[in-house]
Design a protein around this motif. Structure first.
Motif, PDB file in Angstrom:
ATOM      1  N   GLU A 127      -4.162  52.603 -18.559  1.00  0.00           N
ATOM      2  CA  GLU A 127      -4.313  53.100 -19.787  1.00  0.00           C
ATOM      3  C   GLU A 127      -4.585  53.630 -20.917  1.00  0.00           C
ATOM      4  N   HIS A 128      -3.802  52.798 -21.801  1.00  0.00           N
ATOM      5  CA  HIS A 128      -3.211  52.452 -22.874  1.00  0.00           C
ATOM      6  C   HIS A 128      -4.648  50.467 -23.229  1.00  0.00           C
ATOM      7  N   LEU A 129      -4.373  50.260 -22.055  1.00  0.00           N
ATOM      8  CA  LEU A 129      -5.321  48.780 -21.834  1.00  0.00           C
ATOM      9  C   LEU A 129      -6.935  49.202 -21.862  1.00  0.00           C
ATOM     10  N   THR A 130      -7.012  49.818 -20.954  1.00  0.00           N
ATOM     11  CA  THR A 130      -8.011  50.695 -21.045  1.00  0.00           C
ATOM     12  C   THR A 130      -9.329  51.828 -22.680  1.00  0.00           C
ATOM     13  N   LEU A 172      -7.812  51.019 -26.061  1.00  0.00           N
ATOM     14  CA  LEU A 172      -7.623  49.509 -27.033  1.00  0.00           C
ATOM     15  C   LEU A 172      -9.108  49.008 -26.336  1.00  0.00           C
ATOM     16  N   ARG A 173      -9.313  48.371 -25.082  1.00  0.00           N
ATOM     17  CA  ARG A 173     -10.923  47.661 -24.664  1.00  0.00           C
ATOM     18  C   ARG A 173     -11.852  48.245 -25.507  1.00  0.00           C
ATOM     19  N   LYS A 174     -11.913  49.579 -25.808  1.00  0.00           N
ATOM     20  CA  LYS A 174     -13.228  50.585 -25.659  1.00  0.00           C
ATOM     21  C   LYS A 174     -13.100  50.260 -27.229  1.00  0.00           C
ATOM     22  N   TYR A 201     -11.178  48.872 -29.573  1.00  0.00           N
ATOM     23  CA  TYR A 201     -11.520  47.321 -30.153  1.00  0.00           C
ATOM     24  C   TYR A 201     -12.234  46.322 -29.333  1.00  0.00           C
ATOM     25  N   PHE A 202     -13.839  46.363 -28.785  1.00  0.00           N
ATOM     26  CA  PHE A 202     -14.521  46.303 -27.652  1.00  0.00           C
ATOM     27  C   PHE A 202     -14.966  44.980 -28.000  1.00  0.00           C
ATOM     28  N   ASP A 203     -15.325  44.457 -29.534  1.00  0.00           N
ATOM     29  CA  ASP A 203     -16.410  42.982 -30.039  1.00  0.00           C
ATOM     30  C   ASP A 203     -14.855  42.598 -30.414  1.00  0.00           C
ATOM     31  N   ALA A 204     -14.170  42.501 -29.792  1.00  0.00           N
ATOM     32  CA  ALA A 204     -12.528  41.854 -30.766  1.00  0.00           C
ATOM     33  C   ALA A 204     -12.388  40.347 -28.840  1.00  0.00           C
ATOM     34  N   ARG A 205     -12.153  38.921 -29.458  1.00  0.00           N
ATOM     35  CA  ARG A 205     -12.177  38.062 -28.256  1.00  0.00           C
ATOM     36  C   ARG A 205     -11.130  38.311 -27.690  1.00  0.00           C
ATOM     37  N   HIS A 206     -10.127  38.581 -28.053  1.00  0.00           N
ATOM     38  CA  HIS A 206      -8.715  38.923 -27.216  1.00  0.00           C
ATOM     39  C   HIS A 206      -8.367  39.820 -27.308  1.00  0.00           C
ATOM     40  N   HIS A 207      -7.269  40.810 -26.367  1.00  0.00           N
ATOM     41  CA  HIS A 207      -6.717  41.616 -26.024  1.00  0.00           C
ATOM     42  C   HIS A 207      -5.496  40.820 -25.456  1.00  0.00           C
ATOM     43  N   CYS A 208      -4.106  40.575 -25.943  1.00  0.00           N
ATOM     44  CA  CYS A 208      -3.486  39.945 -25.218  1.00  0.00           C
ATOM     45  C   CYS A 208      -2.636  40.528 -25.373  1.00  0.00           C
ATOM     46  N   PHE A 209      -0.919  40.668 -24.313  1.00  0.00           N
ATOM     47  CA  PHE A 209      -0.169  41.836 -23.978  1.00  0.00           C
ATOM     48  C   PHE A 209       1.300  41.022 -22.558  1.00  0.00           C
TER      49      PHE A 209
END
Length: 208
Positions: A47-50, A52-54, A56-64
């Motif tokens: 849920e948290h990852l979803t 954040l992806r929404k 910051y949709f224009d970010a190149r990387h979502h690392c975790f």
């Protein structure tokens, strides 16, 4: 199992963070937005990852990276397009070095036009994760057990004495001729509590 933070003998003790923390780390034009969340299961992590992806949709990387449970064996690290082991592992390393669990750390990167190189990426993600932890609050928590009780009203005084003497938590209760109660306590004193309950006449219980 002993506490993996400081080697104590409390097998039901672990450390985590108390709340969500977030901030921004910059390095040569790249922006690293970092987030730390207390979590208890993989569904919360998703849920948290979803979210954040929404956002910051224009970010190149979502690392975790995340860690669950007190044995240190349930974890995951994700580089999300960065070179192998340059993002997720440095984040996970900060979780481990702080001896934390039930935690998710996400670092969202916006590329600034200047390549940082492998060592630069490792430093940036490591620093971002460290800041996410530093700007939070580390708290001690306990693995718990709970027991459902059914007992005659005449046994109430004995039950309440037990609850008070061992600092047990009453989750729910229903008082009548036959009383029902749901109590919670530290896993480490489970056998002690069960033995005490067995001594109360007319009481029946079930460990949940």
């Amino acid at each position: 199992m002993s506490d993996f933070r400081n080697g104590s003998t409390f097998e039901d003790t672990y450390f985590t963070i108390s709340h969500t923390s977030e901030g921004l780390f910059k390095d040569r034009g790249s922006k690293f937005y970092y987030f730390a969340f207390p979590v208890s299961n993989e569904e919360e992590i998703k849920e948290h990852l979803t979210e954040l992806r929404k956002k910051y949709f224009d970010a190149r990387h979502h690392c975790f990276a995340w860690m669950l449970g007190i044995d240190g064996n349930h974890f995951r690290a994700n580089d999300d397009g960065e070179p192998n082991h340059s993002a997720g592992d440095p984040i996970l390393g900060q979780i481990r070095s702080s001896n934390l669990t039930d935690i998710l750390i996400v670092v969202v990167r916006y590329f600034g036009g200047i390549k940082l190189g492998i060592s630069g990426l490792i430093h940036a993600y490591k620093t971002s994760a460290a800041l996410a932890i530093e700007e939070n609050e580390i708290i001690e928590k306990y693995v718990t057990s709970s027991v459902q009780l059914v007992f005659p009203y005449v046994a109430l005084n004995e039950v309440m004495k037990l609850i008070k003497s061992h600092n047990l938590k009453i989750l729910t209760q229903e008082m009548a001729m036959d009383c029902q109660m749901h109590i919670e306590f530290r896993k480490g004193i489970e056998q002690l509590v069960i033995h005490a309950l067995q001594e109360i006449e007319g009481l029946e219980f079930k460990v949940i």
